[in-house]
Design an enzyme around this catalytic site. Sequence first.
Site, PDB file in Angstrom:
ATOM      1  N   ARG A 166       0.816  -9.652  -0.664  1.00  0.00           N
ATOM      2  CA  ARG A 166      -0.610  -9.481  -0.957  1.00  0.00           C
ATOM      3  C   ARG A 166      -0.900  -9.709  -2.435  1.00  0.00           C
ATOM      4  NH1 ARG A 166      -2.010  -5.989   3.611  1.00  0.00           N
ATOM      5  NH2 ARG A 166      -4.215  -5.482   3.669  1.00  0.00           N
TER       6      ARG A 166
ATOM      7  N   ARG B 212     -13.618  -2.002  14.455  1.00  0.00           N
ATOM      8  CA  ARG B 212     -12.205  -2.062  14.883  1.00  0.00           C
ATOM      9  C   ARG B 212     -11.692  -0.695  15.315  1.00  0.00           C
ATOM     10  NH1 ARG B 212      -8.062  -5.059  11.151  1.00  0.00           N
ATOM     11  NH2 ARG B 212      -8.692  -3.583   9.549  1.00  0.00           N
TER      12      ARG B 212
ATOM     13  N   ARG C 101      -9.386   3.629  12.020  1.00  0.00           N
ATOM     14  CA  ARG C 101      -8.659   3.889  10.772  1.00  0.00           C
ATOM     15  C   ARG C 101      -9.606   4.442   9.709  1.00  0.00           C
ATOM     16  NH1 ARG C 101      -5.732  -1.788   9.629  1.00  0.00           N
ATOM     17  NH2 ARG C 101      -6.311  -1.170   7.542  1.00  0.00           N
TER      18      ARG C 101
ATOM     19  N   ARG D 183     -11.920  -2.917  -0.195  1.00  0.00           N
ATOM     20  CA  ARG D 183     -10.788  -3.725   0.302  1.00  0.00           C
ATOM     21  C   ARG D 183     -11.093  -5.214   0.166  1.00  0.00           C
ATOM     22  NH1 ARG D 183     -10.026  -1.628   6.065  1.00  0.00           N
ATOM     23  NH2 ARG D 183      -8.266  -3.061   6.189  1.00  0.00           N
TER      24      ARG D 183
HETATM   25  P1  AMP Z   1      -3.731  -3.530   6.472  1.00  0.00           P
HETATM   26  O1  AMP Z   1      -3.395  -2.761   7.697  1.00  0.00           O
HETATM   27  O2  AMP Z   1      -2.928  -4.789   6.332  1.00  0.00           O
HETATM   28  O3  AMP Z   1      -5.213  -3.757   6.320  1.00  0.00           O
HETATM   29  O4  AMP Z   1      -3.286  -2.609   5.239  1.00  0.00           O
HETATM   30  C1  AMP Z   1      -3.858  -1.324   5.029  1.00  0.00           C
HETATM   31  C2  AMP Z   1      -3.560  -0.846   3.630  1.00  0.00           C
HETATM   32  O5  AMP Z   1      -2.146  -0.747   3.434  1.00  0.00           O
HETATM   33  C3  AMP Z   1      -4.031  -1.763   2.497  1.00  0.00           C
HETATM   34  O6  AMP Z   1      -5.393  -1.567   2.184  1.00  0.00           O
HETATM   35  C4  AMP Z   1      -3.099  -1.324   1.371  1.00  0.00           C
HETATM   36  O7  AMP Z   1      -3.495  -0.090   0.828  1.00  0.00           O
HETATM   37  C5  AMP Z   1      -1.780  -1.101   2.109  1.00  0.00           C
HETATM   38  N1  AMP Z   1      -0.945  -2.326   2.163  1.00  0.00           N
HETATM   39  C6  AMP Z   1      -0.543  -3.004   3.269  1.00  0.00           C
HETATM   40  N2  AMP Z   1       0.223  -4.058   2.939  1.00  0.00           N
HETATM   41  C7  AMP Z   1       0.319  -4.052   1.597  1.00  0.00           C
HETATM   42  C8  AMP Z   1       0.961  -4.896   0.651  1.00  0.00           C
HETATM   43  N3  AMP Z   1       1.665  -5.971   1.021  1.00  0.00           N
HETATM   44  N4  AMP Z   1       0.835  -4.589  -0.667  1.00  0.00           N
HETATM   45  C9  AMP Z   1       0.135  -3.521  -1.075  1.00  0.00           C
HETATM   46  N5  AMP Z   1      -0.511  -2.690  -0.227  1.00  0.00           N
HETATM   47  C10 AMP Z   1      -0.420  -2.944   1.100  1.00  0.00           C
END
Ligand code: AMP
Length: 217
Positions: free
Chosen positions: A88, A127, A161, A172
């Site tokens: 990311r 979602r 969530r 985000r």
């Molecule tokens: P997601 O389910 O992919 O939307 O991720 C939810 C949250 O997890 C994000 O908003 C970040 O806080 C954290 N997160 C997930 N993947 C990463 C990553 N590769 N690097 C940093 N934070 C992450």
Amino acid sequence: MRIMLIGAPGAGKGTQAKILEKSYNAVQIATGDILRKATEAGTELGLKAKSFMDLGHLVTDDLMIKLIREKFTQPGFSQSWIMDGFPRTVAQAEAFGELLDELNLKLDCVIEVDVERPLLIERITGRRVCRNCQAPYHIKFNPPKVENTCDYCGGHDIYQRDDDSEEVVTNRLKVYDLQTSPLIEYYKLKNLLHKLDGNLPVEEVTTKIVNLVNEAR
Ligand code: AMP
């Protein structure tokens, strides 16, 4: 299959990864799911990650790189995967590239799933997720076949969530623009990037991904 999906929150990466996982015998590496599980289990990683996640910020690169390195170097770890939510940041992408070199693995391609902002917001705020297997649903576009019952695992806890609330979503998306979208240029320069229209219906996006992967391999 060794691919990476890049896209803003709500672009449909998780939905596509879950479909591809089944038909390609590949594993979905969804770092968000891993972190949420760790948070629920109250592990050290989960406790460290929670405060960042609640605000829609990224968890630190150090923690994320360590997590991925540990996963990929486990004995018997799958050679076939779909990256969903990692890397990311450019620092994560660089560390991931080094890890793949060390393991002598090649990334087939990187797919940018591009979706218009208003649709992203509608997708995220509607979602719902299965707490047991993390399968994604949407109250309007993709409800479970039987109310509050997961189509995949039969679990009965389909929830929203905390970070899918409207306030956190705005942050985000900002974080995506600032920290993650530079990956598009990064992988373009490496000749690995393919862009597709993620506004299309789920099945059409899947077909496009499958075609891209077949061409890239
Ligand atoms: P997601 O389910 O992919 O939307 O991720 C939810 C949250 O997890 C994000 O908003 C970040 O806080 C954290 N997160 C997930 N993947 C990463 C990553 N590769 N690097 C940093 N934070 C992450």
